[in-house]
Design an enzyme around this catalytic site. Structure first.
Site, mmCIF file in Angstrom:
data_model
loop_
_atom_site.group_PDB
_atom_site.id
_atom_site.type_symbol
_atom_site.label_atom_id
_atom_site.label_comp_id
_atom_site.label_asym_id
_atom_site.label_seq_id
_atom_site.Cartn_x
_atom_site.Cartn_y
_atom_site.Cartn_z
ATOM 1 C CB CYS A 119 54.186 -30.250 -24.669
ATOM 2 S SG CYS A 119 52.553 -30.814 -24.199
ATOM 3 N NE ARG B 204 50.343 -29.193 -19.773
ATOM 4 C CZ ARG B 204 50.902 -29.295 -20.979
ATOM 5 N NH1 ARG B 204 52.008 -29.996 -21.125
ATOM 6 N NH2 ARG B 204 50.378 -28.701 -22.030
HETATM 7 C C1 BEZ Z 1 50.083 -27.551 -25.312
HETATM 8 O O1 BEZ Z 1 50.199 -26.392 -25.665
HETATM 9 O O2 BEZ Z 1 51.048 -28.222 -24.949
HETATM 10 C C2 BEZ Z 1 48.731 -28.160 -25.296
HETATM 11 C C3 BEZ Z 1 47.654 -27.341 -25.019
HETATM 12 C C4 BEZ Z 1 46.378 -27.885 -25.040
HETATM 13 C C5 BEZ Z 1 46.207 -29.229 -25.317
HETATM 14 C C6 BEZ Z 1 47.306 -30.043 -25.556
HETATM 15 C C7 BEZ Z 1 48.575 -29.503 -25.534
#
Ligand code: BEZ
Length: 220
Positions: free
Chosen positions: A51, A132
């Site tokens: 993110c 997402r």
């Molecule tokens: C992230 O790195 O943004 C992420 C990865 C797995 C689950 C939630 C967020």
């Protein structure tokens, strides 16, 4: 436990309405965005690695989206204070050629999951983090594209921008865009939907038609 009611909006529908608190103040969606395109997107959580790379990229492109008459609106099931702290932290980072970027677009706090439920953003039943999701809403408040990516896969921002430009091109010129289309390339003239229309196309067939149902419009 009471079952959460989840709505899955569809392309062509009016975007579900909501009022929400964001890092830039209260917004009424889609009313506040009338006359503009909007990309409403969700991310799983603040202070997470994928993110963070996405927000740095969105922030680096926010002026380009604005120039295309498109506003960005982020969302996660986190509090305003979490959003503020995370976005401030991101300003200190350098990643690839992106550095010191300030997120100027609103990020919705959705701890109540009100917006996430209206837009089908949480796919894990009983879970509390959004996938997402990306919703393109046109200047009339109609949903025009929906994308869902899993948490592990960061979005392709060239594609996010390409979709917006393709939608705007279709609206402006009444054309469709072929596979892998990019601005400046030939577009597709919508096929006729009557037999006489098909015959007319066949009679007129030139270099730009492969058949009556596949005709390209030359771009300069
Ligand atoms: C992230 O790195 O943004 C992420 C990865 C797995 C689950 C939630 C967020």
């Amino acid at each position: 436990m009471e079952e959460r009611k989840v709505n899955m909006p569809l392309i062509g529908e009016q975007a579900p309405e909501f009022t929400a608190m964001t890092t830039e103040g209260v917004i009424n969606f889609p009313a506040d965005y009338k006359g503009k395109w909007a990309i409403l997107f969700s991310h799983p959580a603040d202070f997470t690695p994928v993110c963070t790379t996405e927000f740095m990229t969105f922030a680096s492109l926010q002026d380009e989206f604005k120039a295309l008459n498109c506003e960005l609106i982020g969302l996660s099931i986190d509090s305003i204070h979490s959003h503020i702290a995370w976005l401030k932290k991101i300003e200190e980072f350098q990643w690839k050629d992106i550095k010191n970027v300030k997120v100027k677009f609103p990020v919705i706090e959705d701890v109540s999951m009100n917006v996430a439920s209206k837009y089908g953003m949480v796919h894990d039943k009983g879970g509390t983090s959004a996938v997402r999701a990306v919703f393109y809403v046109d200047p009339k408040g109609i949903i025009r594209t929906i994308l869902y990516y899993p948490a592990s896969c960061g979005r392709n921002f060239n594609e996010l921008k390409r979709i917006l430009i393709a939608l705007q091109k279709s609206d402006k010129d009444g054309v469709a865009t072929p596979a892998d289309w990019h601005p400046g390339q030939d577009t597709i003239i919508p096929p006729p939907n009557t037999a006489p229309g098909a015959n007319e196309r066949l009679a007129k067939e030139g270099d730009n038609c492969l058949d009556w149902f596949l005709c390209f419009r030359k771009e300069k």
